[in-house]
Scaffold this motif. Sequence first.
Motif, mmCIF file in Angstrom:
data_model
loop_
_atom_site.group_PDB
_atom_site.id
_atom_site.type_symbol
_atom_site.label_atom_id
_atom_site.label_comp_id
_atom_site.label_asym_id
_atom_site.label_seq_id
_atom_site.Cartn_x
_atom_site.Cartn_y
_atom_site.Cartn_z
ATOM 1 N N GLY A 5 2.333 -27.691 3.773
ATOM 2 C CA GLY A 5 2.265 -27.589 5.228
ATOM 3 C C GLY A 5 1.987 -28.902 5.946
ATOM 4 O O GLY A 5 2.317 -29.056 7.116
ATOM 5 N N LYS A 6 1.391 -29.846 5.236
ATOM 6 C CA LYS A 6 1.013 -31.095 5.911
ATOM 7 C C LYS A 6 2.180 -32.073 6.002
ATOM 8 O O LYS A 6 2.083 -33.118 6.626
ATOM 9 C CB LYS A 6 -0.134 -31.759 5.147
ATOM 10 N N ARG A 7 3.279 -31.744 5.382
ATOM 11 C CA ARG A 7 4.398 -32.699 5.357
ATOM 12 C C ARG A 7 5.237 -32.603 6.633
ATOM 13 O O ARG A 7 5.445 -31.520 7.173
ATOM 14 C CB ARG A 7 5.295 -32.404 4.158
ATOM 15 N N ASP A 8 5.753 -33.750 7.058
ATOM 16 C CA ASP A 8 6.590 -33.783 8.266
ATOM 17 C C ASP A 8 7.880 -32.999 8.077
ATOM 18 O O ASP A 8 8.444 -32.469 9.023
ATOM 19 C CB ASP A 8 6.985 -35.234 8.611
ATOM 20 N N ASP A 9 8.331 -32.954 6.814
ATOM 21 C CA ASP A 9 9.627 -32.295 6.593
ATOM 22 C C ASP A 9 9.464 -30.822 6.212
ATOM 23 O O ASP A 9 10.372 -30.214 5.651
ATOM 24 C CB ASP A 9 10.417 -33.046 5.510
ATOM 25 N N PHE A 10 8.297 -30.249 6.521
ATOM 26 C CA PHE A 10 8.017 -28.860 6.109
ATOM 27 C C PHE A 10 9.135 -27.888 6.518
ATOM 28 O O PHE A 10 9.650 -27.115 5.713
ATOM 29 C CB PHE A 10 6.669 -28.418 6.707
ATOM 30 N N GLU A 11 9.540 -27.939 7.789
ATOM 31 C CA GLU A 11 10.529 -26.961 8.266
ATOM 32 C C GLU A 11 11.886 -27.170 7.607
ATOM 33 O O GLU A 11 12.576 -26.212 7.266
ATOM 34 C CB GLU A 11 10.656 -27.029 9.793
ATOM 35 N N MET A 12 12.227 -28.427 7.418
ATOM 36 C CA MET A 12 13.505 -28.723 6.763
ATOM 37 C C MET A 12 13.480 -28.171 5.321
ATOM 38 O O MET A 12 14.435 -27.571 4.850
ATOM 39 C CB MET A 12 13.683 -30.258 6.772
ATOM 40 N N GLN A 13 12.329 -28.336 4.665
ATOM 41 C CA GLN A 13 12.226 -27.886 3.274
ATOM 42 C C GLN A 13 12.284 -26.361 3.174
ATOM 43 O O GLN A 13 12.928 -25.813 2.281
ATOM 44 C CB GLN A 13 10.919 -28.395 2.635
ATOM 45 N N ILE A 14 11.630 -25.683 4.105
ATOM 46 C CA ILE A 14 11.636 -24.212 3.998
ATOM 47 C C ILE A 14 13.017 -23.662 4.380
ATOM 48 O O ILE A 14 13.462 -22.636 3.840
ATOM 49 C CB ILE A 14 10.463 -23.561 4.782
ATOM 50 N N GLN A 15 13.697 -24.363 5.248
ATOM 51 C CA GLN A 15 15.094 -23.984 5.552
ATOM 52 C C GLN A 15 15.943 -24.092 4.274
ATOM 53 O O GLN A 15 16.703 -23.207 3.932
ATOM 54 C CB GLN A 15 15.652 -24.931 6.631
ATOM 55 N N ARG A 16 15.726 -25.184 3.565
ATOM 56 C CA ARG A 16 16.469 -25.428 2.321
ATOM 57 C C ARG A 16 16.155 -24.328 1.294
ATOM 58 O O ARG A 16 17.037 -23.808 0.621
ATOM 59 C CB ARG A 16 16.078 -26.824 1.813
ATOM 60 N N LEU A 17 14.871 -23.971 1.228
ATOM 61 C CA LEU A 17 14.458 -22.924 0.296
ATOM 62 C C LEU A 17 15.180 -21.610 0.619
ATOM 63 O O LEU A 17 15.722 -20.938 -0.265
ATOM 64 C CB LEU A 17 12.935 -22.755 0.393
#
Length: 652
Positions: A49-61
């Motif tokens: 959750g602390k990462r700037d790319d959190f939303e991009m990563q969960i989209q990828r997931l």
Amino acid sequence: MYEQVSHSLLNQILDNLKPEIRKKDLRHFYTRLGANFYAIYSLFHRLYGKRDDFEMQIQRLAEVLAVNYIRRSKELKMLDIEREHDHNWFLSQEWVGMALYANAFADDLEGVGKRLGYLQELGVNMLHVMPILKCPPGASDGGYAVSDYRNVDERVGSLQDVNDLSAKLRARDMLLILDVVVNHVSDQHEWANRARDGDPVYQDYFYAFPSRDIPDMFEETMPEVFPETSPGNFTWDERMGRWVMTVFNDYQWDLNYGNPAVLIEMLDILLFWANQGADILRLDAVAFLWKKIGTVCQNEHEAHLILQLLKDCCQVTAPGVLFIAEAIVAPVEIIKYFGEDAVIAKECEIAYNATFMALLWDAVATKNTKLLEQGIRSLPNKLDRATWLNYIRCHDDIGLGFDDADVVSAGYEPRSHRKFLLDYFTGKYDDSLSRGQPFGRDEKSGDARISGSLASLVGLEAALERNDDKAIQDCVDLILVLHGMIMSFGGIPLLYYGDEIGMLNDFSFMEDEEKVHDTRWIHRPVIDWNKAERRHQHGTPEQQLFEGIARMISVRKNTAAFADFNNRELIATNNPHLFAFMRSNTFELGDHVLVVANFDASPQSLSLSDLGNRGQFELGRLRDLYSGEAPSLFKDQLVIPPFRFYWLTSNV
Ligand code: GLC
């Protein structure tokens, strides 16, 4: 739970899905994603959750989940739905597994397909084909150093062969278990090569450090897994100019799950194999998934979060697929791999029962069940919808991983007791016919684990050499007792190939430069099919073992009390050579089976009044389900012959 933040994020993810995904009919997928999304989001957020790319990563997931769902065959999707309806399907007593190497059992995967009749003759209907993915020759750790997760090693066949085998198995109502090595990759994997070439994206897939500062901090608390062959937990890579974490062999690079890209890659791989028709995925070395300075880097809480996340995700795309946790750790830790702080399994539905395995070997060496009974008594209760994989031995070494407190309660001093066991199984003890070899000896502590085939460890190799008929019979009987235990304990018995015909130690590894330093190869034999033929020759050890095990399997399948619904009660026998427990059919009142085994060389008795009113057996009608015989009784004393077990019922 309907939770606003995660659900608005879910809507955003769905809006952003690529048009080719959005166009498809994904009804079941969306229901499952909706149901699991809050959990997936929370776990992913806890970890990243602390990462700037959190939303991009969960989209990828989410995309990985959707794409793999789209690729999943109709047949497998139907199986998912069937299993959702009958969600306790794997707790049934009908499952019996075997682990084997495709090339050692039948040359290759195609050969395994041709030998299914042999497995069915025995009654095995769950097949663990040991790792088959591409590995560099020589530095493969028996298949656990993968250089390509989407290709099959040509030594065993091709991807098409896996698909063919899984179809053949399905047609016979048999299940396929495949390994996914989640903790580390081969140093020849593309990710490792890219990291070596200096690509920072891939360097972040590993724990790689330019100086010894951080590695030295880790080393202060990290134990060594292979102290003899691969001391230390870091290896210098010249080309990368970095120390890379290598907990197992120096050619196995640990993956950095602190990086969400690694988790998503691995999820994609898991789902890829689920889509090739694997019913169950064996997740290798799960205890090691999270590394933290100042700890032993095993069983960290985050390792559990990762497994929960993988499970929640797998349930969206391939809900019929189960996970096995390979976590050979302390008893109180193993149990957590079903799901920490949960009611029903929410990490892996199945876990290796390494505790029971090690305790059984203690009973073999001591001919005494004090520690076995104590160890099982201390084993915490399992969660619902979770089950053990009960085994006597597997392709790995046997570690004496009992709890020291239990060893003390059983009346032993832990250090000297472990030394006794090691001496016993490596034949250094006068009274022992055992022919094991030490594995992973740690010069500093003197500790070691044990290699050796089941038959050689119980003494069959030595007994045959001596032509000692009595000793041969004792060994055969003891092998059957051990199988009698894993078949009835509660959980899925996992046989190890070759044990059904008493394969002895295989010393050919000593001539192979790549294997000679790893004694585990002594118990990874190439099956001798001429020896297997002797299963038809009356009176041979092969026939007695094969038929005995086949009979046990068939009785097990018909004994509802052996299904695993936490329906086992340990019995204090007041006889240190006996191990006994009661299994009860949860669906039919009064249907009990009393399991009792004698680990000693002389007959032992059990006073049935010690059972209290458990089972309420009618003495006159007692019958052993396995042999069909009525046991000897003197008043209420049940007599158990040397190295024998009974599965007793009075429901005739
Ligand atoms: C698992 C495997 C073992 C292997 C290790 C490292 O424990 O069972 O054979 O050596 O992982 O991959």
